[in-house]
Design an enzyme around this catalytic site. Sequence first.
Site, mmCIF file in Angstrom:
data_model
loop_
_atom_site.group_PDB
_atom_site.id
_atom_site.type_symbol
_atom_site.label_atom_id
_atom_site.label_comp_id
_atom_site.label_asym_id
_atom_site.label_seq_id
_atom_site.Cartn_x
_atom_site.Cartn_y
_atom_site.Cartn_z
ATOM 1 N N ASP A 42 23.286 30.149 15.001
ATOM 2 C CA ASP A 42 21.264 29.665 14.953
ATOM 3 C C ASP A 42 21.360 28.958 15.680
ATOM 4 O O ASP A 42 21.752 27.783 16.186
ATOM 5 C CB ASP A 42 21.485 29.754 13.829
ATOM 6 C CG ASP A 42 21.211 31.216 12.889
ATOM 7 O OD1 ASP A 42 21.449 31.797 13.375
ATOM 8 O OD2 ASP A 42 20.768 30.732 11.258
ATOM 9 N N LYS A 64 19.354 36.024 20.525
ATOM 10 C CA LYS A 64 19.044 36.703 21.660
ATOM 11 C C LYS A 64 19.549 37.186 22.485
ATOM 12 O O LYS A 64 19.140 37.395 23.528
ATOM 13 C CB LYS A 64 19.061 34.969 22.475
ATOM 14 C CG LYS A 64 18.551 33.537 22.104
ATOM 15 C CD LYS A 64 17.565 33.745 22.609
ATOM 16 C CE LYS A 64 16.588 32.726 22.458
ATOM 17 N NZ LYS A 64 17.435 30.844 22.467
ATOM 18 N N MET A 177 10.635 23.532 6.796
ATOM 19 C CA MET A 177 9.974 24.027 7.573
ATOM 20 C C MET A 177 8.590 23.815 7.210
ATOM 21 O O MET A 177 7.408 24.584 6.904
ATOM 22 C CB MET A 177 9.727 25.249 7.317
ATOM 23 C CG MET A 177 11.729 26.543 7.752
ATOM 24 S SD MET A 177 11.790 27.477 7.101
ATOM 25 C CE MET A 177 12.373 27.968 5.697
HETATM 26 N N1 SAH Z 1 20.449 26.010 5.970
HETATM 27 C C1 SAH Z 1 19.406 24.648 6.394
HETATM 28 C C2 SAH Z 1 17.841 24.996 6.231
HETATM 29 C C3 SAH Z 1 17.531 26.336 7.410
HETATM 30 S S1 SAH Z 1 15.847 26.190 7.403
HETATM 31 C C4 SAH Z 1 19.974 24.242 5.786
HETATM 32 O O1 SAH Z 1 19.974 24.040 4.424
HETATM 33 O O2 SAH Z 1 19.723 22.724 5.534
HETATM 34 C C5 SAH Z 1 15.129 25.408 8.686
HETATM 35 C C6 SAH Z 1 14.210 23.813 8.358
HETATM 36 O O3 SAH Z 1 15.699 23.464 7.900
HETATM 37 C C7 SAH Z 1 13.705 23.196 9.266
HETATM 38 O O4 SAH Z 1 12.447 23.883 9.341
HETATM 39 C C8 SAH Z 1 13.455 21.887 9.118
HETATM 40 O O5 SAH Z 1 13.083 22.099 7.636
HETATM 41 C C9 SAH Z 1 14.957 21.659 7.963
HETATM 42 N N2 SAH Z 1 16.215 21.020 8.937
HETATM 43 C C10 SAH Z 1 17.296 21.261 9.360
HETATM 44 N N3 SAH Z 1 18.014 21.137 10.273
HETATM 45 C C11 SAH Z 1 17.715 19.632 10.059
HETATM 46 C C12 SAH Z 1 17.927 18.529 11.237
HETATM 47 N N4 SAH Z 1 18.349 17.697 11.499
HETATM 48 N N5 SAH Z 1 16.618 17.569 10.443
HETATM 49 C C13 SAH Z 1 15.114 17.577 9.829
HETATM 50 N N6 SAH Z 1 15.392 19.196 9.049
HETATM 51 C C14 SAH Z 1 16.119 20.038 9.371
#
Ligand code: SAH
Length: 250
Positions: A42, A64, A177
């Site tokens: 992703d 993509k 998000m």
């Molecule tokens: N499966 C992922 C979440 C996917 S949804 C998990 O468990 O973390 C995508 C959201 O994850 C983004 O909009 C943000 O809110 C968060 N996110 C993912 N990576 C991040 C990072 N390195 N720093 C801050 N927020 C992050």
Amino acid sequence: MKLSDPLMSGEVALVGAGPGAEDLLTLAAAKLIGDCDAVVFDALVSEDVLNLAAVGAELIEAGKRGGRASADQQDICDALVRLAQQGKRVVRLKGGDPFVFGRGGEEVRALAAAGIRFRVIPGITAGVAAPAMAGIPVTDRSVNATIAFLTGHEASEESRMDWSALIRAFPVLVFYMGAKNLPLIAARLLAAGMRGNMPLAVIHAATLDDEQTQTGCLDDAADGRLQAASPAIVVIGEVVDARRDWRGGE
Ligand code: SAH
């Protein structure tokens, strides 16, 4: 069977890549990424993690295909099934944890329906990793016995969530998000009775090069003084005051 055992031909591993830094991968994730035929990843998966991929492994960015920017979930599920049916050992790499706001559930259902062998490797989810990097304990004995992880999409116009019940049950809210909807989220919480000076933190790109933490209060988010850029985790609650920055302004 150990999670890190080599994949079999035609097997798919749904792997959590953690928040970004490659040293926050699990050992099983690192081993499987380094020994597979295809990695389907992703947009949120970092370069550093992808660099661990086996030499010669096919790297496929999910969604993509055909020049379209956003992923069609059905296309991704079809691609995973197709690769497995070709006998490839497939790593499906997702940011954070595959089952936390990651649509991993849909992918395992598609694999199971097609009779494909699969395994799931949990990852460190951003809602826990990002606050930790900022020195914020997401639970603190003096503050909360419960915690809520939410998607910021819920604040949209059609929200049917009971925001008053939410803030009564959960002293700490962690939004995924939530960058775009931050003012709307804050407005809903204020309308539900949360105090305007409730501490709030926005952690952008945790563990990545452009990581940034901002702190303020609910009112700051409501009136736009505090803004968030994606990807960001928003933490709302008194645990933000328990923050101890251990990174030395890194
Ligand atoms: N499966 C992922 C979440 C996917 S949804 C998990 O468990 O973390 C995508 C959201 O994850 C983004 O909009 C943000 O809110 C968060 N996110 C993912 N990576 C991040 C990072 N390195 N720093 C801050 N927020 C992050």
